[in-house]
Design a protein around this motif. Structure first.
Motif, PDB file in Angstrom:
ATOM      1  N   SER A 194       0.827  -1.218   0.000  1.00 16.43           N
ATOM      2  CA  SER A 194       0.000   0.000   0.000  1.00 16.43           C
ATOM      3  C   SER A 194       0.854   1.258   0.000  1.00 16.43           C
ATOM      4  N   GLY A 195       0.407   2.267  -0.750  1.00 14.82           N
ATOM      5  CA  GLY A 195       1.044   3.580  -0.727  1.00 14.82           C
ATOM      6  C   GLY A 195       2.442   3.564  -1.307  1.00 14.82           C
ATOM      7  N   GLY A 196       3.233   4.564  -0.898  1.00 15.89           N
ATOM      8  CA  GLY A 196       4.604   4.696  -1.380  1.00 15.89           C
ATOM      9  C   GLY A 196       4.782   5.938  -2.232  1.00 15.89           C
ATOM     10  N   ARG A 197       5.966   6.042  -2.831  1.00 11.64           N
ATOM     11  CA  ARG A 197       6.307   7.210  -3.640  1.00 11.64           C
ATOM     12  C   ARG A 197       7.126   6.797  -4.854  1.00 11.64           C
ATOM     13  N   ILE A 198       7.264   7.703  -5.798  1.00 13.42           N
ATOM     14  CA  ILE A 198       8.004   7.445  -7.027  1.00 13.42           C
ATOM     15  C   ILE A 198       9.431   7.959  -6.874  1.00 13.42           C
ATOM     16  N   ASP A 199      10.401   7.076  -7.065  1.00 18.35           N
ATOM     17  CA  ASP A 199      11.827   7.427  -7.122  1.00 18.35           C
ATOM     18  C   ASP A 199      12.277   8.290  -5.951  1.00 18.35           C
ATOM     19  N   GLY A 200      11.789   7.964  -4.752  1.00 20.52           N
ATOM     20  CA  GLY A 200      12.236   8.653  -3.553  1.00 20.52           C
ATOM     21  C   GLY A 200      11.713  10.057  -3.381  1.00 20.52           C
ATOM     22  N   ASP A 201      10.781  10.494  -4.222  1.00 15.32           N
ATOM     23  CA  ASP A 201      10.278  11.866  -4.195  1.00 15.32           C
ATOM     24  C   ASP A 201       8.964  11.898  -3.415  1.00 15.32           C
ATOM     25  N   SER A 202       8.996  12.468  -2.200  1.00 17.38           N
ATOM     26  CA  SER A 202       7.787  12.508  -1.371  1.00 17.38           C
ATOM     27  C   SER A 202       6.750  13.491  -1.904  1.00 17.38           C
ATOM     28  N   GLY A 203       7.100  14.232  -2.937  1.00 14.47           N
ATOM     29  CA  GLY A 203       6.112  15.041  -3.642  1.00 14.47           C
ATOM     30  C   GLY A 203       5.339  14.237  -4.676  1.00 14.47           C
ATOM     31  N   LYS A 204       5.694  12.953  -4.814  1.00 15.27           N
ATOM     32  CA  LYS A 204       5.027  12.068  -5.778  1.00 15.27           C
ATOM     33  C   LYS A 204       4.505  10.829  -5.055  1.00 15.27           C
ATOM     34  N   ASN A 205       3.670  11.075  -4.057  1.00 13.25           N
ATOM     35  CA  ASN A 205       3.079   9.975  -3.304  1.00 13.25           C
ATOM     36  C   ASN A 205       2.001   9.263  -4.112  1.00 13.25           C
ATOM     37  N   LEU A 206       1.773   7.995  -3.764  1.00 18.24           N
ATOM     38  CA  LEU A 206       0.838   7.152  -4.494  1.00 18.24           C
ATOM     39  C   LEU A 206      -0.228   6.581  -3.570  1.00 18.24           C
ATOM     40  N   ALA A 207      -1.396   6.322  -4.146  1.00 19.52           N
ATOM     41  CA  ALA A 207      -2.474   5.640  -3.426  1.00 19.52           C
ATOM     42  C   ALA A 207      -2.569   4.172  -3.840  1.00 19.52           C
ATOM     43  N   ALA A 208      -1.600   3.693  -4.593  1.00 17.65           N
ATOM     44  CA  ALA A 208      -1.640   2.327  -5.103  1.00 17.65           C
ATOM     45  C   ALA A 208      -1.801   1.313  -3.969  1.00 17.65           C
ATOM     46  N   ASN A 209      -2.621   0.305  -4.217  1.00 14.10           N
ATOM     47  CA  ASN A 209      -2.840  -0.774  -3.255  1.00 14.10           C
ATOM     48  C   ASN A 209      -2.992  -2.059  -4.052  1.00 14.10           C
ATOM     49  N   GLN A 210      -2.015  -2.948  -3.921  1.00 10.71           N
ATOM     50  CA  GLN A 210      -1.969  -4.149  -4.741  1.00 10.71           C
ATOM     51  C   GLN A 210      -1.744  -5.372  -3.874  1.00 10.71           C
ATOM     52  N   VAL A 211      -2.300  -6.504  -4.303  1.00  8.96           N
ATOM     53  CA  VAL A 211      -2.313  -7.727  -3.499  1.00  8.96           C
ATOM     54  C   VAL A 211      -1.650  -8.854  -4.291  1.00  8.96           C
ATOM     55  N   TYR A 212      -0.754  -9.576  -3.624  1.00  8.14           N
ATOM     56  CA  TYR A 212      -0.036 -10.702  -4.244  1.00  8.14           C
ATOM     57  C   TYR A 212      -0.536 -12.015  -3.665  1.00  8.14           C
ATOM     58  N   ASP A 213      -0.840 -12.943  -4.557  1.00  7.64           N
ATOM     59  CA  ASP A 213      -1.275 -14.281  -4.169  1.00  7.64           C
ATOM     60  C   ASP A 213      -0.154 -15.275  -4.485  1.00  7.64           C
ATOM     61  N   PRO A 214       0.509 -15.837  -3.466  1.00  8.33           N
ATOM     62  CA  PRO A 214       1.596 -16.780  -3.735  1.00  8.33           C
ATOM     63  C   PRO A 214       1.145 -18.034  -4.480  1.00  8.33           C
ATOM     64  N   ALA A 215      -0.129 -18.381  -4.339  1.00  9.28           N
ATOM     65  CA  ALA A 215      -0.625 -19.587  -4.995  1.00  9.28           C
ATOM     66  C   ALA A 215      -0.598 -19.464  -6.507  1.00  9.28           C
ATOM     67  N   THR A 216      -0.763 -18.250  -7.018  1.00  9.52           N
ATOM     68  CA  THR A 216      -0.776 -18.024  -8.463  1.00  9.52           C
ATOM     69  C   THR A 216       0.420 -17.201  -8.948  1.00  9.52           C
ATOM     70  N   ASP A 217       1.247 -16.729  -8.003  1.00  8.02           N
ATOM     71  CA  ASP A 217       2.373 -15.840  -8.327  1.00  8.02           C
ATOM     72  C   ASP A 217       1.898 -14.661  -9.170  1.00  8.02           C
ATOM     73  N   ALA A 218       0.813 -14.018  -8.704  1.00  6.32           N
ATOM     74  CA  ALA A 218       0.229 -12.905  -9.464  1.00  6.32           C
ATOM     75  C   ALA A 218      -0.240 -11.813  -8.521  1.00  6.32           C
ATOM     76  N   TRP A 219      -0.153 -10.574  -9.014  1.00  4.16           N
ATOM     77  CA  TRP A 219      -0.635  -9.398  -8.308  1.00  4.16           C
ATOM     78  C   TRP A 219      -1.998  -8.987  -8.853  1.00  4.16           C
ATOM     79  N   SER A 220      -2.803  -8.358  -8.024  1.00  4.42           N
ATOM     80  CA  SER A 220      -4.081  -7.809  -8.449  1.00  4.42           C
ATOM     81  C   SER A 220      -4.278  -6.443  -7.817  1.00  4.42           C
TER      82      SER A 220
END
Length: 317
Positions: A194-220
């Motif tokens: 969840s969240g984070g920033r682009i290339d260390g720039d806190s002026g470029k924060n993100l709302a991204a929220n992604q989920v990884y399932d080890p059973a399928t080795d895939a993100w959603s």
């Protein structure tokens, strides 16, 4: 390509995220004993009722150990060298520490294991991809290291899996949205990033929220973080990931937002008393403990410890 995640609930989740946060806040905060030294840009991991604070933006190497039941501090063997923006997770009675920035902003590939029984650090197999400011989380018997930045603070997509028993690495599906200073936690056998920033720039924060399932080795894709931010602390309580505090290039955040993975919904909890970033959080007996961090954007620091009881009663002291 990422597949839709729990799409029937997504529109409701977005509406919830857009609602005034104060209408949904629950829980109560209380103070606890301050750390014996101020820290920021740390990694924090819990083991056997103790929280371990590793690294420091300002170069301190002492290992700070917080006894969660006794509300008291001690120190362990210093980390082998100054490091900041490192990542940590517990497995098998040891604290594993991955990468981080050394010599200023050089991303490291080094891995260390701390054994509380011997109070000693041991070098382990290095990461395939040097990185800092990513996330490390235990899934089953292995530790997943997700995202972060390389030297020069450019993002890496890498998602690599460490086997402590074999002291070996393997690769997993790359993080779909590369970012650093994000929250990475395991809930019900899946990874939430969840969240984070682009290339260390806190002026470029993100709302991204992604989920990884080890059973399928895939993100959603999942419902986005209601308040885009980075440099957060995070912890898991039940089936929720709590994303706490953080910063932008203008301010620090006091938001506390909890993601219910099965329902794909966010809710707001009582605000963090001391807005800050570069800190860590652990769960202990149904409460969330937040440790150290910077109350101002950038390189400030503190010894602050604050405890959230999400049921609304202040923790007994």
């Amino acid at each position: 390509m990422a597949r839709p995640f729990l799409s029937p609930a997504l529109s409701f989740a977005i509406l919830l995220a857009a609602a005034p946060a104060g209408a949904h806040e629950v829980g109560a905060w209380a103070g606890a004993s301050s750390a014996p030294a101020e820290r920021s840009e740390v990694a924090v991991a819990a083991l056997d009722g103790k929280a371990y604070v590793i690294g420091d933006y300002n170069g301190a190497t002492d290992l700070l150990i917080y006894d969660l039941a006794a509300d008291s501090w001690s120190k362990g063997a210093p980390f082998p060298y100054p490091v900041h923006h490192t990542m940590a997770a517990e497995k098998g009675g040891r604290i594993y520490v991955f990468g981080g920035y050394v010599n200023g902003w050089e991303a490291s590939d080094r891995v260390w294991a701390y054994d509380p029984k011997t109070n000693a650090w041991e070098a382990r197999a290095p990461m395939p991809t040097p990185r800092a400011a990513g996330g490390a989380t235990l899934v089953g018997e292995k530790i997943h290291v997700v995202g972060g930045s390389g030297s020069g603070r450019g993002n890496v997509r890498s998602h690599e899996v460490y086997d402590p028993a074999g002291n070996a690495w393997s690769k997993a599906a790359d993080l779909p949205t590369p970012r650093d200073h994000l929250a990475v936690q395991t809930v019900e056998g899946r990874i939430v990033a969840s969240g984070g920033r682009i290339d260390g720039d806190s002026g470029k924060n993100l709302a991204a929220n992604q989920v990884y399932d080890p059973a399928t080795d895939a993100w959603s894709e999942a419902a986005p973080l209601p308040t885009a931010r980075s440099g957060v602390a995070s912890a898991v309580l039940g089936r929720e990931v709590l994303v706490i505090g953080g910063e932008s290039n203008r301010r620090t955040y006091d938001e506390v937002e909890a993601f219910d993975l099965p329902a794909n919904l966010w809710r707001a909890l009582a605000r963090l008393p001391t807005a800050r970033h570069g800190f860590g959080a652990v769960t202990y007996k149904g409460r969330i403990y937040t440790l150290t961090g910077s109350p101002r954007p950038g390189g400030d620091r503190s010894g602050t410890v604050e405890v959230l009881d999400p049921k609304g009663a202040a923790p007994a002291r």
